[in-house]
Design a protein around this motif. Structure first.
Motif, mmCIF file in Angstrom:
data_model
loop_
_atom_site.group_PDB
_atom_site.id
_atom_site.type_symbol
_atom_site.label_atom_id
_atom_site.label_comp_id
_atom_site.label_asym_id
_atom_site.label_seq_id
_atom_site.Cartn_x
_atom_site.Cartn_y
_atom_site.Cartn_z
ATOM 1 N N ALA A 58 1.898 9.111 -6.099
ATOM 2 C CA ALA A 58 2.430 10.460 -5.924
ATOM 3 C C ALA A 58 3.403 10.804 -7.055
ATOM 4 O O ALA A 58 3.368 11.907 -7.606
ATOM 5 C CB ALA A 58 3.128 10.581 -4.568
ATOM 6 N N ALA A 59 4.261 9.853 -7.418
ATOM 7 C CA ALA A 59 5.206 10.095 -8.508
ATOM 8 C C ALA A 59 4.470 10.281 -9.836
ATOM 9 O O ALA A 59 4.837 11.138 -10.643
ATOM 10 C CB ALA A 59 6.196 8.931 -8.611
ATOM 11 N N THR A 60 3.419 9.498 -10.038
ATOM 12 C CA THR A 60 2.638 9.630 -11.273
ATOM 13 C C THR A 60 1.974 11.001 -11.341
ATOM 14 O O THR A 60 1.960 11.647 -12.396
ATOM 15 C CB THR A 60 1.569 8.514 -11.350
ATOM 16 O OG1 THR A 60 2.230 7.248 -11.311
ATOM 17 C CG2 THR A 60 0.741 8.609 -12.604
ATOM 18 N N GLU A 61 1.431 11.458 -10.214
ATOM 19 C CA GLU A 61 0.811 12.786 -10.173
ATOM 20 C C GLU A 61 1.840 13.872 -10.467
ATOM 21 O O GLU A 61 1.565 14.822 -11.207
ATOM 22 C CB GLU A 61 0.160 13.017 -8.820
ATOM 23 C CG GLU A 61 -1.126 12.243 -8.615
ATOM 24 C CD GLU A 61 -1.736 12.474 -7.245
ATOM 25 O OE1 GLU A 61 -1.447 13.514 -6.620
ATOM 26 O OE2 GLU A 61 -2.507 11.599 -6.799
ATOM 27 N N ALA A 72 4.031 17.864 -14.230
ATOM 28 C CA ALA A 72 5.170 18.363 -15.011
ATOM 29 C C ALA A 72 4.844 18.322 -16.502
ATOM 30 O O ALA A 72 5.204 19.244 -17.257
ATOM 31 C CB ALA A 72 6.412 17.526 -14.713
ATOM 32 N N ARG A 73 4.179 17.261 -16.947
ATOM 33 C CA ARG A 73 3.793 17.169 -18.360
ATOM 34 C C ARG A 73 2.830 18.296 -18.733
ATOM 35 O O ARG A 73 2.972 18.935 -19.772
ATOM 36 C CB ARG A 73 3.133 15.821 -18.642
ATOM 37 C CG ARG A 73 2.835 15.586 -20.120
ATOM 38 C CD ARG A 73 1.919 14.411 -20.328
ATOM 39 N NE ARG A 73 0.601 14.640 -19.784
ATOM 40 C CZ ARG A 73 -0.367 15.371 -20.364
ATOM 41 N NH1 ARG A 73 -0.127 15.977 -21.514
ATOM 42 N NH2 ARG A 73 -1.545 15.512 -19.803
ATOM 43 N N GLU A 74 1.859 18.564 -17.854
ATOM 44 C CA GLU A 74 0.909 19.650 -18.119
ATOM 45 C C GLU A 74 1.618 20.993 -18.201
ATOM 46 O O GLU A 74 1.305 21.824 -19.062
ATOM 47 C CB GLU A 74 -0.181 19.671 -17.049
ATOM 48 C CG GLU A 74 -1.157 18.493 -17.146
ATOM 49 C CD GLU A 74 -2.114 18.422 -15.975
ATOM 50 O OE1 GLU A 74 -2.039 19.283 -15.058
ATOM 51 O OE2 GLU A 74 -2.954 17.494 -15.964
ATOM 52 N N ARG A 75 2.594 21.223 -17.306
ATOM 53 C CA ARG A 75 3.363 22.471 -17.366
ATOM 54 C C ARG A 75 4.158 22.554 -18.656
ATOM 55 O O ARG A 75 4.242 23.619 -19.292
ATOM 56 C CB ARG A 75 4.294 22.577 -16.151
ATOM 57 C CG ARG A 75 3.591 22.950 -14.865
ATOM 58 C CD ARG A 75 4.584 23.336 -13.772
ATOM 59 N NE ARG A 75 5.570 22.298 -13.508
ATOM 60 C CZ ARG A 75 5.448 21.332 -12.589
ATOM 61 N NH1 ARG A 75 4.361 21.270 -11.842
ATOM 62 N NH2 ARG A 75 6.404 20.449 -12.417
ATOM 63 N N ALA A 76 4.741 21.439 -19.081
ATOM 64 C CA ALA A 76 5.528 21.424 -20.318
ATOM 65 C C ALA A 76 4.635 21.702 -21.524
ATOM 66 O O ALA A 76 5.033 22.446 -22.443
ATOM 67 C CB ALA A 76 6.232 20.078 -20.477
ATOM 68 N N VAL A 77 3.430 21.145 -21.525
ATOM 69 C CA VAL A 77 2.498 21.405 -22.632
ATOM 70 C C VAL A 77 2.123 22.885 -22.665
ATOM 71 O O VAL A 77 2.094 23.514 -23.736
ATOM 72 C CB VAL A 77 1.241 20.500 -22.508
ATOM 73 C CG1 VAL A 77 0.128 20.960 -23.425
ATOM 74 C CG2 VAL A 77 1.609 19.054 -22.797
ATOM 75 N N ALA A 78 1.862 23.472 -21.493
ATOM 76 C CA ALA A 78 1.521 24.895 -21.433
ATOM 77 C C ALA A 78 2.683 25.752 -21.930
ATOM 78 O O ALA A 78 2.481 26.715 -22.696
ATOM 79 C CB ALA A 78 1.130 25.275 -20.002
ATOM 80 N N GLN A 99 0.842 -1.200 0.000
ATOM 81 C CA GLN A 99 0.000 0.000 0.000
ATOM 82 C C GLN A 99 0.877 1.249 0.000
ATOM 83 O O GLN A 99 0.624 2.199 -0.746
ATOM 84 C CB GLN A 99 -0.938 -0.009 1.214
ATOM 85 C CG GLN A 99 -1.861 1.178 1.290
ATOM 86 C CD GLN A 99 -2.855 1.229 0.149
ATOM 87 O OE1 GLN A 99 -3.315 0.199 -0.308
ATOM 88 N NE2 GLN A 99 -3.175 2.415 -0.313
ATOM 89 N N ARG A 100 1.933 1.237 0.829
ATOM 90 C CA ARG A 100 2.854 2.379 0.857
ATOM 91 C C ARG A 100 3.547 2.548 -0.502
ATOM 92 O O ARG A 100 3.698 3.668 -0.987
ATOM 93 C CB ARG A 100 3.894 2.205 1.965
ATOM 94 C CG ARG A 100 3.358 2.457 3.357
ATOM 95 C CD ARG A 100 4.473 2.534 4.384
ATOM 96 N NE ARG A 100 5.347 1.381 4.405
ATOM 97 C CZ ARG A 100 5.155 0.280 5.126
ATOM 98 N NH1 ARG A 100 4.099 0.191 5.907
ATOM 99 N NH2 ARG A 100 6.017 -0.715 5.086
ATOM 100 N N GLU A 101 3.964 1.429 -1.079
ATOM 101 C CA GLU A 101 4.608 1.497 -2.396
ATOM 102 C C GLU A 101 3.636 2.045 -3.448
ATOM 103 O O GLU A 101 4.029 2.836 -4.308
ATOM 104 C CB GLU A 101 5.126 0.118 -2.821
ATOM 105 C CG GLU A 101 6.299 -0.381 -2.007
ATOM 106 C CD GLU A 101 7.523 0.505 -2.111
ATOM 107 O OE1 GLU A 101 7.830 0.975 -3.227
ATOM 108 O OE2 GLU A 101 8.180 0.734 -1.079
ATOM 109 N N ALA A 102 2.387 1.629 -3.391
ATOM 110 C CA ALA A 102 1.383 2.117 -4.342
ATOM 111 C C ALA A 102 1.158 3.615 -4.158
ATOM 112 O O ALA A 102 1.025 4.357 -5.143
ATOM 113 C CB ALA A 102 0.074 1.357 -4.159
#
Length: 136
Positions: free
Chosen positions: A94-97, A102-108, A86-89
């Motif tokens: 969190a890393a995926t978020e 970061a991807r959204e900022r890069a697209v902007a 559960q902790r690993e998930a």
């Protein structure tokens, strides 16, 4: 292995003697003679039914005490593993978020750069047209 006779059952080890005693009991089919030459077998055959039932109940009691302890230990291990995963998930989520943000900022930023490039290209075209008109 000897089926009949008074030998030690051949072999030279204790296991040969014991199996020979069992076979003699089966061949003779006589409970009184069964195990005469094998002390362990003879003592087992002399036990009363009550003693055998008492021994069986004691064994079952031992098993009934050990089984819940084993089950509790297994259950505790399962809870620990579930908590670890559960902790690993949660770390993975969190890393995926963070990556998604970061991807959204890069697209902007890319959109802003494309707008700025388009604006500069338009200015270059206007300036080029003005220079062409002045030279004509």
């Amino acid at each position: 292995m000897m089926i009949s006779g008074s030998g030690s059952g051949g072999g030279g080890g204790g296991g040969g003697r014991r199996s020979s005693g069992y076979i003699r009991c089966l061949v003779n089919l006589s409970i009184q003679d069964c195990g005469k030459n094998d002390l362990d077998l003879h003592q087992e055959m002399r036990k009363q039914t009550i003693d055998l039932l008492t021994e069986e109940l004691q064994l079952q009691e031992t098993v009934s005490k050990v089984h819940p302890e084993h089950m509790n230990a297994t259950n505790l291990d399962a809870w620990r593993l579930a908590s670890h995963y559960q902790r690993e998930a949660e770390k993975c989520n969190a890393a995926t978020e963070a990556c998604e943000e970061a991807r959204e900022r890069a697209v902007a930023l890319l959109r802003n750069e494309m707008r700025a490039s388009l604006l500069w290209e338009q200015r270059v075209l206007v300036t080029t047209e003005n220079l062409t008109l002045k030279n004509d």
